[in-house]
Design an enzyme around this catalytic site. Sequence first.
Site, PDB file in Angstrom:
ATOM      1  N   ASP A 129       0.812  -1.224   0.000  1.00 53.52           N
ATOM      2  CA  ASP A 129       0.000   0.000   0.000  1.00 53.52           C
ATOM      3  C   ASP A 129       0.842   1.271   0.000  1.00 53.52           C
ATOM      4  OD1 ASP A 129       0.956   0.133   2.607  1.00 53.52           O
ATOM      5  OD2 ASP A 129      -0.949  -0.406   3.532  1.00 53.52           O
ATOM      6  N   ASP A 260      19.935  -3.658  -0.804  1.00 54.39           N
ATOM      7  CA  ASP A 260      19.146  -2.467  -1.105  1.00 54.39           C
ATOM      8  C   ASP A 260      18.990  -1.570   0.116  1.00 54.39           C
ATOM      9  OD1 ASP A 260      17.420  -4.887  -0.484  1.00 54.39           O
ATOM     10  OD2 ASP A 260      15.935  -3.317  -0.189  1.00 54.39           O
ATOM     11  N   ASN A 261      19.486  -2.013   1.275  1.00 49.22           N
ATOM     12  CA  ASN A 261      19.467  -1.188   2.480  1.00 49.22           C
ATOM     13  C   ASN A 261      20.860  -0.686   2.841  1.00 49.22           C
ATOM     14  OD1 ASN A 261      16.738  -1.682   2.724  1.00 49.22           O
ATOM     15  ND2 ASN A 261      16.974  -3.327   4.207  1.00 49.22           N
TER      16      ASN A 261
END
Length: 493
Positions: A129, A260-261
């Site tokens: 979301d 990706d972090n």
Amino acid sequence: MSLLAEDTGVADLGLRWKPGFHALGPAFLTDLRPTPLPDPYWVGRSEAVARDLGLPPDWHSSQATLAALTGSLPIVGTSPFATVYSGHQFGVWAGQLGDGRAIMIGETEGGLEVQLKGAGRTPYSRGGDGRAVLRSSIREFLCSEAMHGLGIPTTRALCVTGSDAQIYREEVESAAVVTRVAPSFVRFGHFEHFAANQREDELRALADYVIDRYYPECRTTDRFGGNAYAAFLEAVSERTAALLAQWQAVGFCHGVMNTDNMSILGLTIDYGPFQFLDGFDPRHICNHSDTNGRYAFNQQPNVAYWNLFCLAQALLPLIGDQEVAVAALESYKTVFPNEFEGRMRAKLGLAEAAEDDRPLIEGVLKLLAAGKVDYTIFWRRLSGFMADGNVEPVRDLFLDREGFDAWMLSFSERHASTDRALAAELMRRTNPKFVLRNHLGQQAIEASQQKDHSGVATLLAVLQTPFEEHPGADAYAGFPPDWASTIEISCSS
């Protein structure tokens, strides 16, 4: 002053913006607007970050600013977007990822990127979301500023805004948006994305952008025969090594060190299931989702190197030689231990190195682990001992009194010729009194869920200056309650 122009429906934050990352073009990002949230309200604000951005003193007095930083109003001079990247998650290639719930507002003229986390769906939300809940937003806001207060490289947080809009996670929760600030949010995964898709032109454009903006010294280096991309990889490796040394020295667990972090600037980024250690346990796993312990506290330095190897593979088409790429990672193996020992030496009040420092460091860490001694309290009490000579508050932390006494004898002998006042001052500046323990964050969250945000403000005040005494705030520096060990933080947090 921030204002709402009735005829245009936009907010003016009084900042000047420049293209920044957006100038790379549509291969790297998607233009979009945040999705509004109803009836926003302030949860927490960092005036220090506001000053760094150049916002006026009354920046938060306008409803337009509140709406804009919740994603409900466009901001004059900005072109919001979300970026695409890929990455390895828990050691497995996950393919395309991207900013699934973060929308970049833009880059200020002063060179700081401003990003809204939780501002709605993007093309990279992967069925999510695009929202963030109040619980996780408060944790990220507080920890961003806590890490900065500790002197550890990190993204920052300007504010948290909340809304009563319902968000569905393990249960129904209220929505929130964190306004994050950093010189750059580029990650290892941005490079992995274009390398994995064999898009060398875009890979080179991205590397050139990052080098020219943040690592210009790599253009004129004589390292690796003048190979700027190899020099860039080495510089990132060394920044990452220094960062990990700071994490380990302060007892910080990140919890989800996916590629990706990982920040290309060596910043702490993406605060999810993080934790500062309570009782010292090198094998502690702070992420309830990490069932195999990949990101346990003592694994973090090795995982960082693994992630850097993934970055090296991504940059290989530009570096052009596998041996050179591997060589560019080599300094990590010396920078990390040297930085870590330097940090630990300072925690012990030792301004200069000596041959017997390593066994002294290893000895105290073994003692702490054997007794699960509270990490932050031990170091702060040891600082007190150096100042006043009273060893009993430190000794009381240990069941193994004989082992502690033996180590303390070695520690005292090492300090036999040092100036105790200077050593005590060094320790006070190195060993914080306050860290963001999980239970402190939880208490602030629970109060905020009842619309009492005073706990967020109070906690922020001590965490921004964690080495100071803060009379009257000792409750924030005490032992965690028994229930603290039952708090579970997962990737959804």
